[in-house]
Scaffold this active site. Sequence first.
Site, mmCIF file in Angstrom:
data_model
loop_
_atom_site.group_PDB
_atom_site.id
_atom_site.type_symbol
_atom_site.label_atom_id
_atom_site.label_comp_id
_atom_site.label_asym_id
_atom_site.label_seq_id
_atom_site.Cartn_x
_atom_site.Cartn_y
_atom_site.Cartn_z
ATOM 1 N N ARG A 78 0.837 -1.197 0.000
ATOM 2 C CA ARG A 78 0.000 0.000 0.000
ATOM 3 C C ARG A 78 0.869 1.243 0.000
ATOM 4 N NH1 ARG A 78 -1.869 0.795 4.432
ATOM 5 N NH2 ARG A 78 -1.407 -1.179 5.446
ATOM 6 N N TYR A 206 -1.792 -3.402 -6.671
ATOM 7 C CA TYR A 206 -1.565 -4.063 -5.384
ATOM 8 C C TYR A 206 -2.827 -4.093 -4.514
ATOM 9 C CZ TYR A 206 -0.391 -5.036 -0.644
ATOM 10 O OH TYR A 206 -0.417 -5.587 0.599
ATOM 11 N N GLY A 207 -3.034 -5.210 -3.854
ATOM 12 C CA GLY A 207 -4.163 -5.475 -2.949
ATOM 13 C C GLY A 207 -4.868 -4.257 -2.397
ATOM 14 N N LYS A 215 -9.712 -2.167 1.872
ATOM 15 C CA LYS A 215 -9.432 -1.017 2.739
ATOM 16 C C LYS A 215 -10.242 0.208 2.304
ATOM 17 C CE LYS A 215 -6.414 -3.663 4.586
ATOM 18 N NZ LYS A 215 -6.381 -4.141 5.939
ATOM 19 N N HIS A 235 -10.632 -2.281 11.708
ATOM 20 C CA HIS A 235 -9.548 -3.129 11.196
ATOM 21 C C HIS A 235 -9.312 -4.255 12.207
ATOM 22 C CE1 HIS A 235 -5.154 -3.229 9.502
ATOM 23 N NE2 HIS A 235 -5.950 -4.042 8.839
ATOM 24 N N SER A 257 -1.510 -3.793 10.009
ATOM 25 C CA SER A 257 -1.227 -4.755 8.947
ATOM 26 C C SER A 257 0.044 -5.530 9.257
ATOM 27 C CB SER A 257 -1.032 -4.010 7.625
ATOM 28 O OG SER A 257 -2.176 -3.262 7.328
ATOM 29 N N CYS A 259 0.719 -7.840 11.457
ATOM 30 C CA CYS A 259 1.056 -8.055 12.862
ATOM 31 C C CYS A 259 0.395 -9.324 13.404
ATOM 32 C CB CYS A 259 0.643 -6.858 13.710
ATOM 33 S SG CYS A 259 1.682 -5.420 13.437
ATOM 34 N N LYS A 261 -2.848 -10.820 12.510
ATOM 35 C CA LYS A 261 -4.303 -10.985 12.652
ATOM 36 C C LYS A 261 -4.761 -12.323 12.092
ATOM 37 C CE LYS A 261 -5.942 -7.121 10.810
ATOM 38 N NZ LYS A 261 -4.658 -6.461 10.571
ATOM 39 N N THR A 262 -4.233 -12.670 10.910
ATOM 40 C CA THR A 262 -4.661 -13.924 10.292
ATOM 41 C C THR A 262 -4.261 -15.104 11.181
ATOM 42 O OG1 THR A 262 -4.372 -12.859 8.150
ATOM 43 C CG2 THR A 262 -4.626 -15.255 8.144
ATOM 44 N N ASP A 284 -9.528 -9.677 9.143
ATOM 45 C CA ASP A 284 -8.982 -8.345 8.831
ATOM 46 C C ASP A 284 -9.951 -7.203 9.126
ATOM 47 O OD1 ASP A 284 -6.848 -6.732 7.830
ATOM 48 O OD2 ASP A 284 -7.910 -6.497 5.929
ATOM 49 N N ARG A 376 1.998 -12.251 -0.660
ATOM 50 C CA ARG A 376 0.647 -12.487 -0.137
ATOM 51 C C ARG A 376 0.021 -13.747 -0.708
ATOM 52 N NH1 ARG A 376 -1.751 -8.678 3.625
ATOM 53 N NH2 ARG A 376 -0.124 -7.136 3.901
HETATM 54 O O1 SAT Z 1 -2.809 -4.580 1.205
HETATM 55 S S1 SAT Z 1 -3.845 -4.605 2.213
HETATM 56 O O2 SAT Z 1 -4.099 -3.238 2.646
HETATM 57 O O3 SAT Z 1 -5.042 -5.167 1.660
HETATM 58 C C1 SAT Z 1 -3.343 -5.559 3.510
HETATM 59 C C2 SAT Z 1 -2.950 -4.736 4.644
HETATM 60 O O4 SAT Z 1 -2.016 -3.945 4.522
HETATM 61 O O5 SAT Z 1 -3.578 -4.851 5.717
HETATM 62 MN MN MN Z 2 -5.373 -5.310 7.154
#
Ligand code: SAT
Ligand code: MN
Length: 595
Positions: A78, A206-207, A215, A235, A257, A259, A261-262, A284, A376
């Site tokens: 990001r 990117y994601g 997000k 979040h 992000s 840290c 969570k998953t 998330d 990822r």
């Molecule tokens: O790239 S994402 O924002 O979807 C993942 C994250 O940074 O939490």
């Molecule tokens: Mn996240």
Amino acid sequence: MTPDSAANANVASHTLVQWVADSARLTQPDNIVWCDGSSSERERLLQEAVKSGVLIPLNPRKRPGCYLHRSNPNDVARTEHVTFICTPSAEDAGVTNHWMAPDEAYSRLGTMLEGSMRGRTMYVIPYVLGPVGSPYAKVGVQITDSIYVALSMGIMTRMGECGLSMLGDSDDFNRGLHCTLDLNPERRFICHFPQDNTIWSVGSGYGGNALLSKKCFALRIASWLGRDEGWFAEHMLIVGLRNPEGHTRYIAAAFPSACGKTNLAMLLPPPALGRWKVFTVGDDIAWLRVGPDGRLWAINPENGYFGVAPGTSAKSNPNAMRMLAHDSIFTNVAMTPDGDVWWEGMDVEPPPELFDWQGDQWRPDSAAKAAHPNSRFTTPIANNPVLSPHVEDPCGVPISAIVFGGRRATTAPLVLEAKDWLHGVFIGATMGSETTAAAAGRVGVVRRDPMAMLPFAGYNIGDYWRHWLAMQPRITEPPRIFMVNWFRKDVHGAFLWPGFGENLRVLKWILARIDGRVEGRETLLGTVPEPAELDLSGLEIAGEQLRLALAIDRDEWKTEMASVGKFFDRIGRSVPEQLRELHRALSNALETDRS
Ligand code: SAT
Ligand code: MN
């Protein structure tokens, strides 16, 4: 195809048809594909993506249904510095967000978007955030010229027909317009227009920059909607914990992000603790509403996981390793010669040679990392072997505790309970965490990350805290609020707490506090466990090590409070006076109280 194919797709919303037509007029794609979310469509798109080199099929015997995507090397995380909240006044966005006037943003990005899809296909992706048909679900439609984004949205959201049928003839949907352009970082912008329920994103695949459901909508825009409509978009992971007596409670936990969570959302209980079972509701994002019973109820708006690969192993997260065995897209991981994936921290010896995340030859003695640190996986929630049976419940699950966590080598104890709601909001509002590879920029620098929402609050963070405080009277059965830190280190730089599955021991203490079965020890900053209250059966940890993990060091906390004071000053007058007062009281107590 033309926008008229909307007729074929049975689109009842005139506003949607009009918006797609307007977007096509602006971007001039060669084709328009309305995604229906069917498995035949997915097959076709996968084949196309393979043909055009966007996806590399992995070994079907080792990773059935899995693909590797290599992004442009300049587009791996990001980019917060080019992420904007575009509200009429800068004050609405606040100092923790970048702001651009809506007219300027529409005009600058509009120029870049002109003719930007010539020679390309425009995918129109209707989707639902939250269980389909839930009164709490929301509809979004993303337009994109990226087949990788289209395929990823098919994993991350409930996508296709269900979105159109839930929308019906309404005009109430989030409009997400995304175009990769030439992936030039100079022409990369992620702009949010909360007043228009609109997102424009250009220049990145990117994601978090490009999957606009995540997000951009489910946090930034949704947090804005939540303020207006009286709920929270956070979040947070949502996890169910069933104790050996068969009683399940749910915890929502906010961490920045990358840290863990998953990992926490699907942890494997240590057998020595008895027959505990963990169920993932979300990893998330949580949307939290006040139920008729005065409790907070949480749904997971998403339908997939976009998790960090490095560090994921059979030891750290065996459930994730099982879910990644099939039907997943990997981005920027390394590939073995026999078409499997590999990353640092997988706890599997790398083969003598493999292809790194950019496709170059890599050997175990190579200096560079084989997988990008922010590489990822994208996986459907249905792959999760410990998925909660309540993930589709329209009203979600009731939350017993909210946990705020950061990544801190010092200062923050393993666990601490807030005195009350106000103090809990203060703890969340002032939490600090070391930066990670999930966002471009330096890694390992402590920054204030309120409620882990620093990059995701869609409006002025002081007003966001006001919203947290203003909601209190409505939450008559509030969850208790805790802070945790799995990442504290000793003077030699070794972690004091083993983390991963062992974190259940801390969650067990949290539940015991809620049940009134443990007293803890009151400190100026909240209640911490007496070491004997933590269930350490089967765990070898030296008493001194545990003491250090739980310690509250007055000098470190004085420094912390000074940093919080500076943060509040930077935010300025939107900081609620109650938080200011509490900060003054805690700072004074640290100076004077000798207990
Ligand atoms: O790239 S994402 O924002 O979807 C993942 C994250 O940074 O939490
Ligand atoms: Mn996240």
